[in-house]
Design an enzyme around this catalytic site. Structure first.
Site, PDB file in Angstrom:
ATOM      1  N   CYS A   1       4.051  -0.876  -3.483  1.00 33.04           N
ATOM      2  CA  CYS A   1       2.827  -1.603  -4.067  1.00 33.04           C
ATOM      3  C   CYS A   1       2.864  -1.425  -5.585  1.00 33.04           C
ATOM      4  O   CYS A   1       2.724  -2.573  -6.444  1.00 33.04           O
ATOM      5  CB  CYS A   1       1.501  -0.725  -3.614  1.00 33.04           C
ATOM      6  SG  CYS A   1       0.879  -0.802  -2.119  1.00 33.04           S
TER       7      CYS A   1
ATOM      8  N   CYS B   1       1.639   4.338  -3.016  1.00 39.02           N
ATOM      9  CA  CYS B   1       2.799   3.324  -2.145  1.00 39.02           C
ATOM     10  C   CYS B   1       3.806   2.805  -3.291  1.00 39.02           C
ATOM     11  O   CYS B   1       3.340   2.064  -4.013  1.00 39.02           O
ATOM     12  CB  CYS B   1       1.942   2.068  -1.772  1.00 39.02           C
ATOM     13  SG  CYS B   1       3.128   0.707  -1.034  1.00 39.02           S
TER      14      CYS B   1
END
Length: 124
Positions: free
Chosen positions: A33, A30
């Site tokens: 993230c 991600c």
């Protein structure tokens, strides 16, 4: 303090045993993230009285499902065992600091009483 990796085995006990716990639900693939990770790590170093947990949603799929994570990153904050904040999306450093300040300032006993009153009013 540094961040701690949380699993299904220790998630609940960590929430219950600590005054304030922030949890970052993330995954290695991600992009947002990965952008949020250094901001979260820096906040963890600055606030050693708060537990900063991380849950790898790939490794802990059952925990992510139980927490109803539908988008990552998702940040959750718990105070005295109660979920008081949950929001998907990578936060900038200033916004994370605002969340931390709001959680610190929250009167959890009053919030619980207000929630119980509201629940009672809906039941009547």
């Amino acid at each position: 303090m540094t961040t701690v990796n949380l699993s299904r085995a220790d998630f609940e006990q960590t929430i219950l045993d600590n005054e304030i716990v922030l949890v970052d639900f993330w995954a290695s693939w991600c992009g947002p993230c990965r952008m949020f990770a250094p901001i979260y790590e820096k906040a963890a170093a600055a606030h050693d009285d708060i537990v900063f947990g991380k849950v790898d949603t790939e490794a802990e799929q059952a925990l992510a499902a139980a927490a109803r994570i539908t988008s990552i990153p998702t940040l959750m904050a718990f105070k005295k065992g109660s979920l008081v904040f949950s929001q998907p999306g990578a936060l900038p450093a200033q916004a994370l600091e605002q969340v931390i300040a709001a959680v610190r300032d929250l009167d959890i006993e009053k919030a619980r009483a207000d929630a119980a009153d509201e629940q009672g009013a809906r039941s009547a």
